[in-house]
Every structure is written in C-alpha cells, then in structure tokens.
Design a protein around this motif. Structure first.
Motif, PDB file in Angstrom:
ATOM      1  N   PHE A  10     -27.847  56.921 -46.681  1.00 37.56           N
ATOM      2  CA  PHE A  10     -27.681  57.215 -45.253  1.00 37.56           C
ATOM      3  C   PHE A  10     -26.316  57.859 -44.989  1.00 37.56           C
ATOM      4  N   LEU A  11     -25.260  57.274 -45.561  1.00 32.74           N
ATOM      5  CA  LEU A  11     -23.913  57.811 -45.373  1.00 32.74           C
ATOM      6  C   LEU A  11     -23.793  59.226 -45.940  1.00 32.74           C
ATOM      7  N   ASP A  12     -24.386  59.437 -47.119  1.00 41.93           N
ATOM      8  CA  ASP A  12     -24.334  60.771 -47.735  1.00 41.93           C
ATOM      9  C   ASP A  12     -25.091  61.795 -46.902  1.00 41.93           C
ATOM     10  N   LYS A  13     -26.248  61.400 -46.416  1.00 44.14           N
ATOM     11  CA  LYS A  13     -27.098  62.320 -45.656  1.00 44.14           C
ATOM     12  C   LYS A  13     -26.377  62.847 -44.413  1.00 44.14           C
ATOM     13  N   PRO A  19     -24.607  42.766 -46.058  1.00 37.74           N
ATOM     14  CA  PRO A  19     -24.398  41.652 -46.983  1.00 37.74           C
ATOM     15  C   PRO A  19     -25.482  41.504 -48.050  1.00 37.74           C
ATOM     16  N   ASN A  20     -26.681  41.963 -47.764  1.00 37.30           N
ATOM     17  CA  ASN A  20     -27.757  41.857 -48.741  1.00 37.30           C
ATOM     18  C   ASN A  20     -27.709  43.042 -49.712  1.00 37.30           C
ATOM     19  N   LYS A  21     -27.532  42.781 -51.004  1.00 37.87           N
ATOM     20  CA  LYS A  21     -27.310  43.839 -51.995  1.00 37.87           C
ATOM     21  C   LYS A  21     -28.473  44.824 -52.093  1.00 37.87           C
ATOM     22  N   LYS A  22     -29.675  44.392 -51.765  1.00 39.83           N
ATOM     23  CA  LYS A  22     -30.819  45.300 -51.925  1.00 39.83           C
ATOM     24  C   LYS A  22     -30.747  46.493 -50.971  1.00 39.83           C
ATOM     25  N   TYR A  23     -29.845  46.431 -49.952  1.00 39.80           N
ATOM     26  CA  TYR A  23     -29.708  47.542 -49.017  1.00 39.80           C
ATOM     27  C   TYR A  23     -28.597  48.513 -49.403  1.00 39.80           C
ATOM     28  N   TYR A  24     -27.809  48.195 -50.416  1.00 41.51           N
ATOM     29  CA  TYR A  24     -26.667  49.029 -50.784  1.00 41.51           C
ATOM     30  C   TYR A  24     -27.064  50.484 -50.988  1.00 41.51           C
TER      31      TYR A  24
END
Length: 441
Positions: A147-150, A136-141
């Motif tokens: 992470f998903l790409d890696k 929910p916190n945009k700074k983690y997008y």
C-alpha cells in the motif's frame, strides 16, 4: 472624560503593520467560521433555489479557503513580520490555546486556519519509528508495504504522510455558558429578546417590500397560494440566508434567471444582504435590550483580562514560555456580542461580521508602558488604549455568573433538568432491578 480623550486613540480606518519598537505579549482572536451552505431548505442535495449542496450549514470549499488564508495572514503577522518573534514558527502547546463551539463548521474552520498558521508543523521521524509503525498483526506487514509503495508514501519521513497538522481543539458545550449564549435553552430570556425583533414592524415591512417586488417567485418555490408563509420569521430567514449563501459561493442561479430574469437575481442579492444585516444588528445590538453584549461576552472578557495580566507578569519576570495566543472559533453572534461589549466599555464602533471575519485584542509593550488594541480582520484598529484604562473599563461593566443566570432566567430550565435527572435515576433503578431479576432467573 478628558482622561479618556488623552488615552484613547481611535484609528478606525488605518491598517498598520507591527512597529519595531513594539513588543507583542499576548493576542486573543475570535473568528467566525467561513462560508457555509444554507441552514435550511436543502432536500436531496438541492436547495430552494435549485443549487446543489452536500449538506445543510456545512463549511464549503470557499469557506475552507477563507480560513486557511486567515491563518496564513496571522502567521505572517506573528511569526515572520514581527521582529520580536512573538510566536514560535512551530506549534507549541505552551503558547497557544484553541477553543471552538461544537459545530462542524466552526471546528472545520479552525482546522483550516491552523493549516495556514502552522504549515510545517509535522516533525520528521527516525528510521526506528518508521520501521516499527506497522499494524500489530504480522500477517498484514506485506500488504501494508504494498500500500505504501503504491501511493509513494514509503519514503515520506513525516509521521502523517500528507503533513497534516494535529493540534488540540477544545470544544465549548452549551452548558459552559461561555461565549455563545444565543440558544433558547441556554439563555431563555435572550431568546425572548430575539423573538421581539422577529415580530417587529421592521421585519413585517421588509416582507411587504419583498412581496411587492418579486412577482410569484416565492409562491413558486414554496409552493403556496399566498405569501403568508413569508411572515413566519424562520421561513423568511431560510429564503434570505439560502440566497446569500448561494450568492457568496458564486452560484449561477440558472433556474431563477431562466424563469424570472436577471433583475430578480439582482433584487434578491440586495434583499438578502439587507435582511441579514438587519438581523445581525437588531439582534446583536438590540434596541430591546442594552445588556445583550454584556451577558454574552463577560465571561470571555474576564478570561482575556486574566491572560493579559499573566502575559504582563511573565514579561516583567523575563519568562518567555507562557500562553501567548488564544483563538476562539465561533459565530457572527459571538463577535457581535464582543463588539457590543466594547461599544459599552470604550465607545468602539459596531460593524457587520461576514463569513471569516475576526476581532483581535493585542496586548503590547512600547517603552515601559503597556497598551491594548482591538483589531478588525484586516488589522485596522478599532481602538488603541493603555492597558490600565482597558482593564478598568472592562472590569467596570463585566457580569459574573450569578448575574448572567439572573438575566437569562434559568429557573424553568433548571426545573426541567431536575425532572430529567429524576427520570434518569428512576430508569437507572429499573434497569438495575431488571438485571438482578435476570440473574436470579
């Protein structure tokens, strides 16, 4: 008796597939957990035979695989081989109910089983959900995208990228008095019956035999100056159960082989199996009390009758969506009680229950008549009877909650609970007073 002979069909050795003219309406299956670590004797990750383990009594990789394969087998039986399409190939909460005792090994076992039963359960997610499902916190997008790409997870269309199945497991707690009444506090009298066996001549003679044939092995492992500790039942159980678990998990026993020779390993294999078989049969089907199976399985059997009756009514009213498959993840003692109950009701055979063993009741229809069969884990049939006879024989011997309480002798326990409750109330009042005084200060 003649009526029973005509309607009771015993087919104990034959394993059979489902026939095209049979329509399964309901199935109840009780499973024992898979292979586990020893109950006792593990210190710093090493058991009494110098083998490595993660933790006491936990499911092993071997155990996980066993339950997964059991799930695969039942998927084949109920979703693929069966022309009537008894179960949907995808999980449906209307069709299946799952219950487990509150132990890590039984909970993990049923999850492994479900991986085999529903391997493709996870549904695909749409782009809108995929793009909005970030922290929910945009700074983690950005970090989350990296992470998903890696880990090459960004293109996966499943809500859970490894396609793990999330299915509700209902846990049984001891106070429920359902299908596992082997605990001292849950059924004190039942525990007393077990204790009679623990101190019996049969157990003492078994210990004598071990002492005469295993040299100084157990004194070395304890260590001790004599063998007296082996006459303590739970110490004896620790050694026999520990060896059986090690052997089942294909351990090497290098320490014992090097110090005592290969013959001792062979001897211990035979002794551990003999002891655990003796424990299973004498405690589950005890000469000390013929009612053990009835007290432990009556409430479960009552539920099974209700589920079967509901399935029969649904079939007659041509309703397809109802509870069709119930699974209990339990222990050898639970299955032992079930076997004992069916021996009393329908003279069925009693057989040992190893890791991942199971018992299944199937209600099926053939022509215009309903039948019930009781299956072992390999789907060989222990008995096959008309539904009418099954219902009558089970109902005739079932115990209600009051009779179970009377048998178990809960009085002492209930007094303990009363004292605990009074203590809780007293402490609660003291804490309230403390808070009141604190506020005033």
């Amino acid at each position: 008796m003649i009526n029973i002979l005509f309607t009771l069909i015993i087919i104990s050795s034959q394993t059979r597939a489902l026939l095209e003219d049979e329509q399964i309406l309901f199935s109840f299956q009780m499973i024992r957990h898979g292979a586990r670590a020893p109950y006792d004797g593990i210190k710093n990750g090493v058991d009494i035979y110098k083998e490595l383990w993660i933790s006491e009594s936990e499911l092993t990789e071997m155990g996980k695989r066993m339950l997964y394969l059991l799930g695969v087998k039942n998927r084949k039986r109920y979703m693929i081989d069966n022309n009537t399409k008894f179960l949907n190939e995808y999980y449906s909460p209307q069709e299946i109910y799952i219950k487990s005792t509150d132990n890590n090994r039984t909970i993990e076992s049923i999850y492994c089983y479900l991986q085999g039963l529903y391997p493709n359960y996870s549904e695909k997610i749409n782009e809108k959900v995929k793009n909005s499902s970030y922290p929910p916190n945009k700074k983690y997008y950005k970090k989350f995208e990296e992470f998903l790409d890696k880990y090459k997870m960004n293109e996966n269309r499943n809500p859970l990228p490894y396609n793990m199945n999330i299915v509700p497991i209902h846990l049984i707690y001891k106070a429920d008095h359902d299908f596992d009444l082997y605990d001292e506090e849950l059924c004190p009298y039942r525990y007393q019956i077990s204790d009679k066996f623990h101190k019996s001549e049969k157990v003492l003679n078994f210990v004598d035999k071990i002492i005469n044939n295993t040299n100084n092995l157990f004194m070395d492992l304890e260590p001790s100056n004599n063998f007296s500790f082996l006459y303590e039942y739970w110490t004896l159980y620790k050694y026999m159960d520990g060896f059986f678990c090690d052997d089942f998990d294909l351990r090497n026993f290098n320490y014992i082989k090097n110090k005592y020779g290969e013959n001792i390993v062979t001897l211990l294999k035979n002794y551990s199996k003999e002891f655990l078989d003796m424990n299973y049969f004498d405690v589950s089907f005890s000469e000390y009390d013929k009612d053990i199976g009835l007290v432990s399985s009556s409430l479960t059997m009552n539920n099974i009758l209700n589920w079967m009756e509901n399935a029969k009514n649904m079939n007659e009213n041509k309703i397809d969506k109802y509870l069709k498959f119930v699974i209990y993840s339990a222990h050898d003692s639970s299955i032992g009680s079930l076997d004992h109950f069916m021996r009393t009701a329908l003279n069925s055979s009693v057989e040992e229950c190893n890791f991942a063993c199971s018992r299944t009741f199937e209600l099926y229809k053939k022509g215009n008549e309903y039948f019930v069969r009781y299956l072992k884990g390999d789907n060989s049939i222990k008995f096959n009877v008309t539904y009418t006879l099954f219902r009558k024989k089970v109902s005739d011997i079932m115990w209600d909650n009051n009779k179970i309480k009377e048998y178990c002798k809960y009085e002492k326990n209930e007094k303990k609970e009363e004292k605990k409750e009074k203590s809780r109330e007293k402490n609660k009042g003291a804490r309230s007073e403390e808070r009141r005084v604190g506020k005033e200060c």
